[in-house]
Enzyme design. Structure first.
Site, mmCIF file in Angstrom:
data_model
loop_
_atom_site.group_PDB
_atom_site.id
_atom_site.type_symbol
_atom_site.label_atom_id
_atom_site.label_comp_id
_atom_site.label_asym_id
_atom_site.label_seq_id
_atom_site.Cartn_x
_atom_site.Cartn_y
_atom_site.Cartn_z
ATOM 1 C CE LYS A 89 -3.985 2.669 0.268
ATOM 2 N NZ LYS A 89 -3.460 3.053 -1.703
ATOM 3 C CE LYS A 125 4.355 7.436 -2.847
ATOM 4 N NZ LYS A 125 3.949 8.509 -1.123
ATOM 5 C CG ASP A 165 3.756 10.599 -2.617
ATOM 6 O OD1 ASP A 165 3.336 10.613 -1.516
ATOM 7 O OD2 ASP A 165 4.510 11.531 -3.357
ATOM 8 C CB THR A 208 -2.003 14.107 4.519
ATOM 9 O OG1 THR A 208 -2.498 12.765 3.280
ATOM 10 C CG2 THR A 208 -0.858 13.666 4.551
ATOM 11 C CB SER A 377 -5.681 4.683 1.827
ATOM 12 O OG SER A 377 -5.265 6.133 0.862
HETATM 13 P P1 NDP Z 1 1.221 17.800 -4.826
HETATM 14 O O1 NDP Z 1 1.630 17.970 -5.093
HETATM 15 O O2 NDP Z 1 -0.519 18.113 -4.483
HETATM 16 O O3 NDP Z 1 1.762 18.960 -3.724
HETATM 17 C C1 NDP Z 1 3.111 18.890 -3.263
HETATM 18 C C2 NDP Z 1 3.531 20.651 -3.646
HETATM 19 O O4 NDP Z 1 4.914 21.061 -2.942
HETATM 20 C C3 NDP Z 1 3.280 21.726 -4.798
HETATM 21 O O5 NDP Z 1 2.787 23.045 -3.726
HETATM 22 C C4 NDP Z 1 4.435 21.938 -5.064
HETATM 23 O O6 NDP Z 1 4.938 22.938 -5.787
HETATM 24 C C5 NDP Z 1 5.899 21.815 -3.973
HETATM 25 N N1 NDP Z 1 6.852 20.706 -5.124
HETATM 26 C C6 NDP Z 1 6.487 19.338 -5.151
HETATM 27 N N2 NDP Z 1 8.235 18.804 -5.545
HETATM 28 C C7 NDP Z 1 8.695 19.887 -4.976
HETATM 29 C C8 NDP Z 1 10.298 20.445 -5.070
HETATM 30 N N3 NDP Z 1 11.083 19.578 -5.831
HETATM 31 N N4 NDP Z 1 10.538 21.992 -4.915
HETATM 32 C C9 NDP Z 1 9.678 22.832 -4.361
HETATM 33 N N5 NDP Z 1 8.199 22.351 -4.628
HETATM 34 C C10 NDP Z 1 8.719 21.046 -4.570
HETATM 35 O O7 NDP Z 1 1.618 16.858 -3.431
HETATM 36 P P2 NDP Z 1 1.275 16.105 -1.768
HETATM 37 O O8 NDP Z 1 0.337 17.462 -1.036
HETATM 38 O O9 NDP Z 1 -0.123 15.158 -2.186
HETATM 39 O O10 NDP Z 1 2.345 15.572 -1.618
HETATM 40 C C11 NDP Z 1 3.228 16.802 -0.376
HETATM 41 C C12 NDP Z 1 4.253 15.879 0.765
HETATM 42 O O11 NDP Z 1 3.358 14.982 0.721
HETATM 43 C C13 NDP Z 1 4.839 14.604 -0.453
HETATM 44 O O12 NDP Z 1 6.030 15.025 0.045
HETATM 45 C C14 NDP Z 1 4.264 13.338 -0.454
HETATM 46 O O13 NDP Z 1 5.499 12.143 -0.635
HETATM 47 C C15 NDP Z 1 3.883 13.656 1.242
HETATM 48 N N6 NDP Z 1 2.798 12.749 1.693
HETATM 49 C C16 NDP Z 1 1.023 12.922 0.748
HETATM 50 C C17 NDP Z 1 0.320 12.278 1.583
HETATM 51 C C18 NDP Z 1 -1.049 12.663 0.067
HETATM 52 O O14 NDP Z 1 -2.104 12.065 0.797
HETATM 53 N N7 NDP Z 1 -0.860 12.922 -0.739
HETATM 54 C C19 NDP Z 1 0.220 11.243 2.483
HETATM 55 C C20 NDP Z 1 1.506 11.466 2.549
HETATM 56 C C21 NDP Z 1 2.368 12.548 2.491
HETATM 57 P P3 NDP Z 1 4.306 23.287 -7.245
HETATM 58 O O15 NDP Z 1 2.749 23.512 -7.200
HETATM 59 O O16 NDP Z 1 4.914 24.393 -7.586
HETATM 60 O O17 NDP Z 1 3.556 22.006 -8.048
HETATM 61 O O1 2IT Z 2 3.359 8.858 1.350
HETATM 62 C C1 2IT Z 2 2.257 8.494 1.503
HETATM 63 O O2 2IT Z 2 1.919 7.759 2.781
HETATM 64 C C2 2IT Z 2 1.270 8.598 0.523
HETATM 65 N N1 2IT Z 2 1.076 9.111 -0.584
HETATM 66 C C3 2IT Z 2 -0.371 8.389 0.641
HETATM 67 C C4 2IT Z 2 -0.514 7.161 0.427
HETATM 68 C C5 2IT Z 2 -1.997 5.757 0.442
HETATM 69 O O3 2IT Z 2 -2.343 4.857 0.147
HETATM 70 O O4 2IT Z 2 -2.596 6.959 0.658
#
Ligand code: NDP
Ligand code: 2IT
Length: 445
Positions: A89, A125, A165, A208, A377
């Site tokens: 997952k 992943k 993600d 999250t 999830s």
């Molecule tokens: P999104 O794509 O929705 O948002 C990512 C954000 O981070 C955007 O604002 C993006 O900028 C910015 N970003 C991404 N890469 C970079 C970089 N290399 N340098 C600077 N800014 C960057 O992703 P999420 O919000 O879903 O994910 C954010 C983080 O949270 C990640 O680390 C992910 O692994 C983690 N995460 C996500 C979960 C989920 O359920 N979605 C669960 C647990 C963890 P821009 O808008 O310009 O693209």
């Molecule tokens: O980093 C994370 O935990 C996620 N992007 C969510 C994973 C999931 O299966 O909901």
């Protein structure tokens, strides 16, 4: 520590070209290997070292046609890390920087995170080096369909269950799940982060960010403190950052910053709900910049900067890995920061984490603080299995209960002699312990 050094040398020889993976393993090994040494059953079965080698890593070609009629070629991945506790997952990341090492780091973190939720979730992943910035909706749809034409062979509700993600939200999940339905028929339990009409769960998009704030609230409550009235800096402007901001505002905190890949916006008066709605609408289109948000509300925009110079009591890194280094940590500490909760995966470098711990800043590592996403999830999978839909209140109650349970486990395994909680150590050992019990009972496989 000799043991940690030896393991890291072995891994470096094999995976020297995967720096994020080595970093993630080191951060867990330093706590778990000494713990494992004291447990002969686990030590002799070499359980931790087994966890550093994925069950399997799948890499594949993704070919699609862009709006100009040109053939595009990308690389897709799915790393199936461990299914000791349940089906693999974890999310899918679409970002140009994606490579096998990056997906392995994320899959490795997922082992401990998913274990901490207490749900029946293994760890995996995936993703691709596809850059959604500036791509049209039809290009994103064609890419998602092409990606799924290969991935579908490897997933299933009892086998491997992907989600979103970075670069993958409910729209992309819809396109990928649509292709799965076309190829194999309905199997809602094989994908999470779906829209409600496809069998998704209420509160999955929020989970999250909300969960991260609930975790911060638990850390503060243990010190008889709360979120209300505090100032907060957030990095990112995507799914996690938006919903962390939303919950912080609801709880009476003042959100002073957001950021994205183009820069940082400073909001001295605190982000309002109306401004947040603007950011949500803006970021529905990938590749848009916060600069237009700053212009709309006459705020200062700092190109290429991160938020860590803005003084605040709470910090929520919610964008990406290694976005907060030692210098940033020192600045935050100097400016009176009391708590850091990682919404992103591994956003703080190991040196930054150490600085926070030495300074007595409450530090919630991502595998604990951002587990709310994968937890909901898991809750989505539960609803799919029984063909029911729970209310927002029901899901929120379950999410809060899981975040509280994760906090309790960090406290149980992370308490130091001086009474302080090392949340990183607590999360690593508590996460490991449950997986280790499962692996040991399977025998040597
Ligand atoms: P999104 O794509 O929705 O948002 C990512 C954000 O981070 C955007 O604002 C993006 O900028 C910015 N970003 C991404 N890469 C970079 C970089 N290399 N340098 C600077 N800014 C960057 O992703 P999420 O919000 O879903 O994910 C954010 C983080 O949270 C990640 O680390 C992910 O692994 C983690 N995460 C996500 C979960 C989920 O359920 N979605 C669960 C647990 C963890 P821009 O808008 O310009 O693209
Ligand atoms: O980093 C994370 O935990 C996620 N992007 C969510 C994973 C999931 O299966 O909901």
């Amino acid at each position: 520590m000799e043991l940690v050094h030896q393991l890291m040398e072995r891994l470096k020889a094999r995976y020297g070209h995967e720096p994020e993976f080595l970093q993630a393993v080191y951060e867990v090994a330093k706590d778990v290997l000494p713990y494992e040494q004291a447990k002969p059953e686990y030590r002799d079965a070499r359980i931790f070292e087994r966890l550093t080698e994925p069950d399997r890593a799948i890499a594949f070609r993704v070919v699609w046609v862009d709006d100009q009629g040109k053939v595009q070629i990308n690389r897709g991945y799915r790393v199936q890390m461990s299914n000791a506790l349940g089906p693999y997952k974890g999310g899918l990341r679409f970002h140009p920087s994606v490579n096998l090492g990056m997906i392995k780091f994320l899959a490795f973190e997922q082992i401990f995170k998913n274990s901490l939720t207490g749900l029946a979730l293994g760890a995996g992943k995936g993703g691709a080096d596809f850059n959604p910035h500036g791509r049209s909706d039809s290009e994103i749809m064609r890419f998602c369909q092409a990606f799924m034409l290969e991935l579908y062979r490897h997933i299933g509700r009892y086998i491997d269950v992907p989600a979103g993600d970075i670069g993958v939200g409910s729209k992309e999940v819809g396109y990928m799940y649509g292709m799965l339905v076309k190829l194999r028929g309905h199997e809602p339990g094989a994908f999470t982060g779906k829209i409600l009409e496809h069998g998704g769960s209420l509160l999955r998009p929020e989970a999250t960010g909300y969960g991260c704030v609930y975790f911060a609230q638990e850390m503060l409550a243990r010190q008889n403190d709360s979120i209300e009235g505090k100032t907060a800096v957030i990095s990112g402007a995507g799914n996690v950052a938006q919903h962390a901001a939303e919950k912080l505002i609801q709880m009476g905190a003042k959100v002073l910053t957001l950021s994205d890949s183009t820069g940082m916006v400073h909001i001295p008066q605190g982000l309002t709900e109306e401004q947040l709605a603007f950011v949500k609408a803006l970021k529905q289109r990938r590749g848009t910049s916060l600069k237009s948000f700053a212009e709309e509300y006459k705020l200062n925009f700092y190109p290429k900067e991160r938020p860590w110079k803005v003084p605040a009591e709470l910090a929520f890194p919610c964008a990406t890995q290694n976005e907060l280094d030692l210098e940033d940590a020192k600045t935050l500490i100097k400016n009176g920061c009391r708590l850091v909760a990682e919404g992103a995966n591994m956003p703080c470098t190991p040196e930054a984490v150490e600085a926070f711990e030495e300074a007595g800043v409450l530090f919630g590592p991502g595998k604990a603080a951002n587990a709310g996403g994968v937890a909901v999830s898991g809750i989505e999978m539960q609803q799919n299995a029984s063909r029911v839909s729970w209310t927002k209140e029901e899901v929120d109650y379950r999410l809060r209960t899981i975040m509280r349970h994760i906090h309790e486990q960090c406290v149980a395994y992370g308490e130091e002699k001086n009474g302080k909680i090392n949340y990183m150590k607590g999360a690593n050992i508590a996460g490991y312990e449950r997986v280790a019990r499962a692996i040991l009972a399977y025998g040597i496989l």
